[in-house]
Design a protein around this motif. Structure first.
Motif, PDB file in Angstrom:
ATOM      1  N   LEU A  28       0.831  -1.203   0.000  1.00 35.36           N
ATOM      2  CA  LEU A  28       0.000   0.000   0.000  1.00 35.36           C
ATOM      3  C   LEU A  28       0.867   1.255   0.000  1.00 35.36           C
ATOM      4  CD1 LEU A  28      -2.770   1.400   0.206  1.00 35.36           C
ATOM      5  CD2 LEU A  28      -2.572   1.155   2.691  1.00 35.36           C
ATOM      6  N   SER A  29       1.901   1.257   0.806  1.00 36.96           N
ATOM      7  CA  SER A  29       2.800   2.406   0.873  1.00 36.96           C
ATOM      8  C   SER A  29       3.493   2.648  -0.471  1.00 36.96           C
ATOM      9  CB  SER A  29       3.835   2.206   1.977  1.00 36.96           C
ATOM     10  OG  SER A  29       4.702   3.328   2.062  1.00 36.96           O
ATOM     11  N   ARG A  30       3.927   1.576  -1.120  1.00 35.85           N
ATOM     12  CA  ARG A  30       4.554   1.733  -2.446  1.00 35.85           C
ATOM     13  C   ARG A  30       3.562   2.287  -3.459  1.00 35.85           C
ATOM     14  NH1 ARG A  30       6.809  -3.283  -0.974  1.00 35.85           N
ATOM     15  NH2 ARG A  30       5.250  -4.385  -2.205  1.00 35.85           N
ATOM     16  N   MET A  31       2.331   1.793  -3.406  1.00 37.29           N
ATOM     17  CA  MET A  31       1.317   2.212  -4.381  1.00 37.29           C
ATOM     18  C   MET A  31       0.887   3.666  -4.163  1.00 37.29           C
ATOM     19  SD  MET A  31       1.177  -0.344  -6.319  1.00 37.29           S
ATOM     20  CE  MET A  31      -0.247  -0.049  -7.352  1.00 37.29           C
ATOM     21  N   THR A  32       1.020   4.171  -2.951  1.00 35.41           N
ATOM     22  CA  THR A  32       0.631   5.552  -2.653  1.00 35.41           C
ATOM     23  C   THR A  32       1.856   6.456  -2.496  1.00 35.41           C
ATOM     24  OG1 THR A  32       0.536   5.063  -0.291  1.00 35.41           O
ATOM     25  CG2 THR A  32      -1.535   4.880  -1.543  1.00 35.41           C
ATOM     26  N   LEU A  33       3.011   5.953  -2.873  1.00 33.21           N
ATOM     27  CA  LEU A  33       4.267   6.695  -2.779  1.00 33.21           C
ATOM     28  C   LEU A  33       4.531   7.216  -1.370  1.00 33.21           C
ATOM     29  CD1 LEU A  33       4.019   8.639  -6.150  1.00 33.21           C
ATOM     30  CD2 LEU A  33       5.311   6.540  -5.687  1.00 33.21           C
ATOM     31  N   GLY A  34       4.093   6.443  -0.369  1.00 32.40           N
ATOM     32  CA  GLY A  34       4.356   6.781   1.020  1.00 32.40           C
ATOM     33  C   GLY A  34       3.493   7.899   1.571  1.00 32.40           C
ATOM     34  N   ASP A  35       2.496   8.331   0.851  1.00 35.88           N
ATOM     35  CA  ASP A  35       1.610   9.418   1.294  1.00 35.88           C
ATOM     36  C   ASP A  35       0.551   8.831   2.229  1.00 35.88           C
ATOM     37  OD1 ASP A  35      -0.418  11.348   1.536  1.00 35.88           O
ATOM     38  OD2 ASP A  35      -0.096  12.105  -0.495  1.00 35.88           O
ATOM     39  N   THR A  36       0.708   9.034   3.533  1.00 36.07           N
ATOM     40  CA  THR A  36      -0.192   8.414   4.506  1.00 36.07           C
ATOM     41  C   THR A  36      -1.623   8.945   4.398  1.00 36.07           C
ATOM     42  OG1 THR A  36       0.546   9.962   6.211  1.00 36.07           O
ATOM     43  CG2 THR A  36       1.612   7.813   6.153  1.00 36.07           C
ATOM     44  N   GLU A  37      -1.786  10.202   4.059  1.00 33.39           N
ATOM     45  CA  GLU A  37      -3.148  10.729   3.864  1.00 33.39           C
ATOM     46  C   GLU A  37      -3.832  10.036   2.693  1.00 33.39           C
ATOM     47  OE1 GLU A  37      -3.516  14.989   3.750  1.00 33.39           O
ATOM     48  OE2 GLU A  37      -2.109  15.217   5.416  1.00 33.39           O
ATOM     49  N   LEU A  38      -3.090   9.833   1.621  1.00 35.07           N
ATOM     50  CA  LEU A  38      -3.641   9.131   0.457  1.00 35.07           C
ATOM     51  C   LEU A  38      -3.959   7.681   0.818  1.00 35.07           C
ATOM     52  CD1 LEU A  38      -4.445   9.033  -2.504  1.00 35.07           C
ATOM     53  CD2 LEU A  38      -2.028   8.607  -3.062  1.00 35.07           C
ATOM     54  N   GLU A  39      -3.093   7.038   1.598  1.00 35.24           N
ATOM     55  CA  GLU A  39      -3.348   5.666   2.045  1.00 35.24           C
ATOM     56  C   GLU A  39      -4.681   5.586   2.766  1.00 35.24           C
ATOM     57  OE1 GLU A  39      -0.154   4.179   4.469  1.00 35.24           O
ATOM     58  OE2 GLU A  39       1.317   4.448   2.865  1.00 35.24           O
ATOM     59  N   GLN A  40      -4.917   6.504   3.690  1.00 36.54           N
ATOM     60  CA  GLN A  40      -6.161   6.492   4.457  1.00 36.54           C
ATOM     61  C   GLN A  40      -7.368   6.732   3.551  1.00 36.54           C
ATOM     62  OE1 GLN A  40      -5.636   9.183   7.750  1.00 36.54           O
ATOM     63  NE2 GLN A  40      -4.348   7.737   8.843  1.00 36.54           N
ATOM     64  N   GLU A  41      -7.240   7.645   2.614  1.00 37.40           N
ATOM     65  CA  GLU A  41      -8.333   7.930   1.686  1.00 37.40           C
ATOM     66  C   GLU A  41      -8.646   6.708   0.826  1.00 37.40           C
ATOM     67  OE1 GLU A  41      -9.313  10.952  -2.009  1.00 37.40           O
ATOM     68  OE2 GLU A  41      -7.766  11.521  -0.567  1.00 37.40           O
ATOM     69  N   VAL A  42      -7.610   6.056   0.325  1.00 36.07           N
ATOM     70  CA  VAL A  42      -7.785   4.876  -0.524  1.00 36.07           C
ATOM     71  C   VAL A  42      -8.409   3.733   0.280  1.00 36.07           C
ATOM     72  CG1 VAL A  42      -6.496   3.099  -1.787  1.00 36.07           C
ATOM     73  CG2 VAL A  42      -5.988   5.499  -2.170  1.00 36.07           C
ATOM     74  N   LEU A  43      -7.952   3.537   1.509  1.00 32.51           N
ATOM     75  CA  LEU A  43      -8.510   2.475   2.347  1.00 32.51           C
ATOM     76  C   LEU A  43      -9.994   2.710   2.631  1.00 32.51           C
ATOM     77  CD1 LEU A  43      -5.608   1.866   4.889  1.00 32.51           C
ATOM     78  CD2 LEU A  43      -6.350   0.355   3.036  1.00 32.51           C
ATOM     79  N   ALA A  44     -10.356   3.947   2.942  1.00 33.94           N
ATOM     80  CA  ALA A  44     -11.766   4.263   3.205  1.00 33.94           C
ATOM     81  C   ALA A  44     -12.610   4.028   1.960  1.00 33.94           C
ATOM     82  CB  ALA A  44     -11.895   5.706   3.682  1.00 33.94           C
TER      83      ALA A  44
END
Length: 124
Positions: A28-44
């Motif tokens: 997930l981190s690789r796919m979002t380039l380490g952007d934790t805000e984007l990770e949370q948005e994608v997960l939601a």
């Protein structure tokens, strides 16, 4: 702040060994380039999409294979490989006409596990 974009000469694959979590957070981190805000948005977004798709598949309509395919792709994108595998199994079951109800039940279970993991992540 947007992280610098870097060219990737290869795309990482799912882990060869099973992971202990329903989510591969490194993927997930690789796919979002380490952007934790984007990770949370994608997960939601994934958690909501998974519920909608499962509801649409509940009665195993004719489009179940296509819906499972959509879920499979989304799951692979976030590192929910057990969901992706279960969705692929449902696609196969729909195509062959064998064990569709069992495959749908397995997919529901995999989605429930990943949604619980997502809920725990989003609480923090």
């Amino acid at each position: 702040m947007t992280p610098e974009l870097q060219r990737m000469d290869w795309m990482p694959s799912p882990p060869l060994a099973p992971i202990d979590s329903p989510l591969d957070l490194d993927h997930l981190s690789r796919m979002t380039l380490g952007d934790t805000e984007l990770e949370q948005e994608v997960l939601a977004m994934f958690a909501e999409q998974a519920v909608r798709l499962l509801a649409a598949m509940a009665a195993l309509p004719a489009e179940t294979g296509a819906l499972a395919h959509t879920l499979k792709g989304s799951a692979r994108g976030i590192g929910a490989f057990a969901v992706a595998d279960a969705a692929a199994s449902l696609e196969t079951a729909v195509r062959t006409g064998h064990n569709r109800s069992h495959a749908l039940a397995a997919l529901k279970e995999a989605v429930a596990e990943v949604r619980a993991a997502i809920a725990a992540i989003l609480k923090h």
